[in-house]
Design a protein around this motif. Structure first.
Motif, mmCIF file in Angstrom:
data_model
loop_
_atom_site.group_PDB
_atom_site.id
_atom_site.type_symbol
_atom_site.label_atom_id
_atom_site.label_comp_id
_atom_site.label_asym_id
_atom_site.label_seq_id
_atom_site.Cartn_x
_atom_site.Cartn_y
_atom_site.Cartn_z
ATOM 1 N N GLU A 385 8.382 -0.518 9.745
ATOM 2 C CA GLU A 385 7.555 0.262 8.825
ATOM 3 C C GLU A 385 7.193 1.630 9.413
ATOM 4 O O GLU A 385 7.083 2.614 8.689
ATOM 5 N N GLN A 388 9.569 4.357 8.636
ATOM 6 C CA GLN A 388 9.484 4.789 7.244
ATOM 7 C C GLN A 388 8.321 5.762 7.050
ATOM 8 O O GLN A 388 8.426 6.735 6.306
ATOM 9 N N TYR A 389 7.192 5.511 7.717
ATOM 10 C CA TYR A 389 6.055 6.437 7.620
ATOM 11 C C TYR A 389 6.421 7.796 8.207
ATOM 12 O O TYR A 389 6.009 8.835 7.681
ATOM 13 N N PRO A 395 2.208 6.447 2.205
ATOM 14 C CA PRO A 395 2.570 6.280 0.790
ATOM 15 C C PRO A 395 1.394 6.483 -0.164
ATOM 16 O O PRO A 395 1.577 6.995 -1.273
ATOM 17 N N GLU A 418 7.333 -2.318 -5.000
ATOM 18 C CA GLU A 418 8.335 -2.280 -3.928
ATOM 19 C C GLU A 418 7.720 -2.666 -2.588
ATOM 20 O O GLU A 418 8.253 -3.499 -1.851
ATOM 21 N N ARG A 419 6.556 -2.071 -2.281
ATOM 22 C CA ARG A 419 5.929 -2.315 -0.987
ATOM 23 C C ARG A 419 5.282 -3.696 -0.932
ATOM 24 O O ARG A 419 5.272 -4.352 0.109
ATOM 25 N N LYS A 422 8.067 -6.289 -0.503
ATOM 26 C CA LYS A 422 8.628 -6.182 0.846
ATOM 27 C C LYS A 422 7.693 -6.803 1.881
ATOM 28 O O LYS A 422 8.135 -7.532 2.775
ATOM 29 N N SER A 423 6.382 -6.543 1.750
ATOM 30 C CA SER A 423 5.412 -7.119 2.689
ATOM 31 C C SER A 423 5.372 -8.636 2.586
ATOM 32 O O SER A 423 5.247 -9.336 3.593
ATOM 33 N N TYR A 482 -0.331 -3.647 -5.727
ATOM 34 C CA TYR A 482 0.277 -4.183 -4.501
ATOM 35 C C TYR A 482 -0.131 -5.640 -4.313
ATOM 36 O O TYR A 482 0.704 -6.514 -4.071
ATOM 37 N N TYR A 486 2.356 -8.858 -4.446
ATOM 38 C CA TYR A 486 2.428 -9.648 -3.204
ATOM 39 C C TYR A 486 2.136 -11.117 -3.500
ATOM 40 O O TYR A 486 2.894 -12.013 -3.126
#
Length: 625
Positions: A385, A388-389, A395, A418-419, A422-423, A482, A486
């Protein structure tokens, strides 16, 4: 004595006041009933001699009530307190006085009065029913405690008292305004509806959702959380009205004065004679409902200067029509007197500043995490991650920069999905994600503070709160979305795992011709017991077994509900022509069977252990040979 009206007119008192309580005018009925001729003061409270009326009117001025009843000359008088507001401040207060006996004499000419009295009667019956049930339970358990004290009785009585208090608190929340209320603010109503629909994602598989938003940037003014809760309840009711599927339509459009929202369902509908009772506390058409949800909806809409009405037809569906004043009517109040153009320009500058400094503040945020939350950065590096940051920046800060001029709900939800997924896939803990969200919020506000310090721009108090609301709306929508995605992914994964476990947890093993064994190992809850029952019946039928050994020696504990399920298995397979031998019964399970009154008869044999059951079967087969 207050005079009675004729059958075709009703006399009432009216007093018009300034917000400070000075009398502007009063009609003859009000002067005769309420206002004393003694004294030269024009202040209402100096002209009233009845102390009870003074006290209750004071409560109204404090915002704690809007109506009350006082007996005058042996007759009940209904007082209605109403504030009239213009765009900037309170304009006038009107106090209306109605003789209730006079209202009753007009029941043949006023259908609404019949409805009012009927509603009051039904509400009273609802209150009595809802509160009486828990109090009756408390009384019964107190009587039991007089004979034999059990701690369980005390807990149940306490929970029933809590239930009665909760019911009364719900009623008070509808009938009495909050003393401390959130501030009114302008917010995007379409984005709120989108976030609410996301919460019902798992319940919308059989429902066709149609959204028709004329203007997705439409802003309304009010107490955001109150209105959001009201919209949540209306959408929830619409979904529950369509248990077999249907269409949920949500429309938004504007006219010259109001923002309109229509919420329609194709559900069971509401009987015409019940429509008038909607919004009445304790009136409900649900079997397990308490009738407080719609009462709170009506109260929330009306207390925010909105309007609400409903139409319905049985078997066709129901539509709620809501309308709220447009933000433009309150623009002076919420942008500090500046023109809209000035505010947009300021936001444009802020947007540019956030984009240009995204990398700088992302690095500052990462340094903060490495210094104060190294346990999070270690996990982020393992998941890739941090790279990506470095490439794309924080984000959430990026979303604020993209949406501060206009909230794009779908964009925010897409990024959050998306996040969030992924998490969930990488097993990133939710509580750590929330720590990241809060630290991101902090760094974003640090950036906003730097912008206004460096640019030497200034904000009025109202401008600041408008900016605060917009920025936090973006962040909150991202966090809510999110979290929802999740959790949905985890629930789907858990459901898939559980279905796999279900397939493997009922190992019916053939050990001889038409003889099978079912060893049950581990804890058995009601869900698992039901699955075992269903799969056992199917498997016994497939194997054409005439004898099944169920061994429960590997089960550490079984509650009463699970024992019931096990004996339903015995009865079920008997219908299939199969007998049962139950082995491994512990002393605790035997005690539970005695408590339930379960008797062992010829449809069930028991043996102490599996070895003894197998020996009996072998001897039986030898004897037959």
């Amino acid at each position: 004595m207050i005079k009675s009206p004729t059958a075709h007119e009703i006399s009432y008192g009216l007093v018009e006041l300034n917000p400070d309580g000075t009398i502007q005018r009063a009609n003859d009925e009000a002067k005769r009933v309420l206002i004393s001729e003694d004294g030269d003061s024009n202040y209402l409270f100096h002209r009233i001699t009845n102390n009870e009326i003074k006290t209750k009117l004071h409560e109204c001025f404090m915002g704690r009530a809007n109506e009350f009843i006082v007996t005058i000359d042996n007759q009940p008088v209904f007082f209605l307190f109403h504030r009239s507001n213009n765009e900037q401040s309170q304009d006038r207060i009107h106090v209306y006085l109605f003789n209730i006996y006079n209202l009753l004499t007009l029941h043949d000419h006023n259908n609404w009065n019949n409805h009012l009295l009927s509603s009051i009667g039904e509400m009273a019956a609802g209150i009595a029913h809802e509160v009486r049930n828990p109090l009756t339970a408390v009384k019964g358990f107190l009587q039991l405690m007089e004979q034999t004290y059990k701690e369980e009785y005390s807990h149940i009585a306490q929970s029933e008292l809590d239930r009665a208090i909760h019911i009364l608190n719900d009623l008070m929340s509808v009938s009495k305004p909050e003393f401390v209320q959130e501030e009114k603010a302008a917010f995007n109503v379409c984005s709120k509806i989108e976030s609410i629909l996301l919460l019902f994602q798992n319940q919308l598989y059989d429902i066709n959702v149609i959204k028709s938003f004329q203007d997705e940037t439409a802003m309304v003014v009010g107490r955001r959380d109150q209105i959001k809760k009201a919209l949540f309840n209306l959408i929830k009711n619409a979904i529950e009205a369509m248990s077999d599927g249907g269409t949920l339509m949500i429309e938004q459009y504007e006219d010259g004065h109001d923002v309109h929202i229509n919420i329609s369902d194709s559900g069971v509908g509401i009987p015409k004679d019940k429509l008038r009772l909607l919004g009445t506390p304790f009136f409900t058409l649900k079997q397990d409902g308490k009738g407080m949800g719609l009462a709170q909806v009506f109260n929330a809409i009306q207390s925010n200067h909105g309007k609400i009405r409903v139409t319905s037809e049985e078997g066709i569906g129901t539509t709620f029509y809501l309308s709220f004043p447009k933000k433009s009517q309150y623009s002076t109040q919420f942008i500090g007197g500046n023109t809209m153009l000035q505010v947009v320009d300021s936001k444009t500058d802020l947007t540019d500043f956030l984009f240009k400094n995204l990398d700088f503040y992302t690095r500052e945020w990462v340094q903060y995490l490495e210094k104060n939350k190294s346990y999070i950065t270690s996990l982020l590096k393992e998941n890739g991650e941090m790279e990506q940051y470095d490439r794309a920046g924080n984000p959430i800060m990026k979303l604020v920069a993209q949406n501060i001029l206009e909230i794009k709900t779908e964009l925010i939800m897409d990024v959050a999905k998306e996040r969030g997924v992924k998490s969930a896939k990488t097993e990133f803990p939710m509580h750590l994600a929330w720590e990241l969200f809060q630290s991101s919020r902090g760094i974003i506000w640090n950036a906003i503070k730097s912008f206004y310090q460096e640019s030497q721009n200034t904000l009025s108090t109202e401008e600041f709160f408008t900016l605060e609301r917009n920025v936090n709306d973006i962040i909150d929508l991202y966090i809510d979305s999110y979290t929802a995605y999740y959790v949905n992914y985890k629930e789907d994964l858990l459901k898939s795992h559980r279905e796999t476990v279900d397939e493997l947890s009922v190992p019916i093993i053939p050990i001889a011709e038409r003889v099978c064994i079912l060893p049950i190992v581990g804890n058995v809850d009601t869900y698992r017991a039901k699955k075992i029952r269903e799969k056992t019946l199917v498997r016994v039928k497939e194997l054409k077994a005439n004898q099944l050994i169920i061994d429960i020696s590997g089960v550490p504990f079984v509650d009463t509900a699970v024992v019931n399920h096990l004996f339903k298995i015995v009865k079920g397979i008997k219908l299939l022509g199969c007998s049962t031998i139950l082995t491994g019964i512990s002393a605790e399970i035997a005690d539970t069977m005695i408590e339930l009154g379960i008797e062992i008869d010829n449809e069930l044999k028991t043996r102490s252990d599996l070895q003894q059951a197998l020996q009996d079967i072998q001897q039986f087969r030898i004897g037959k040979d």
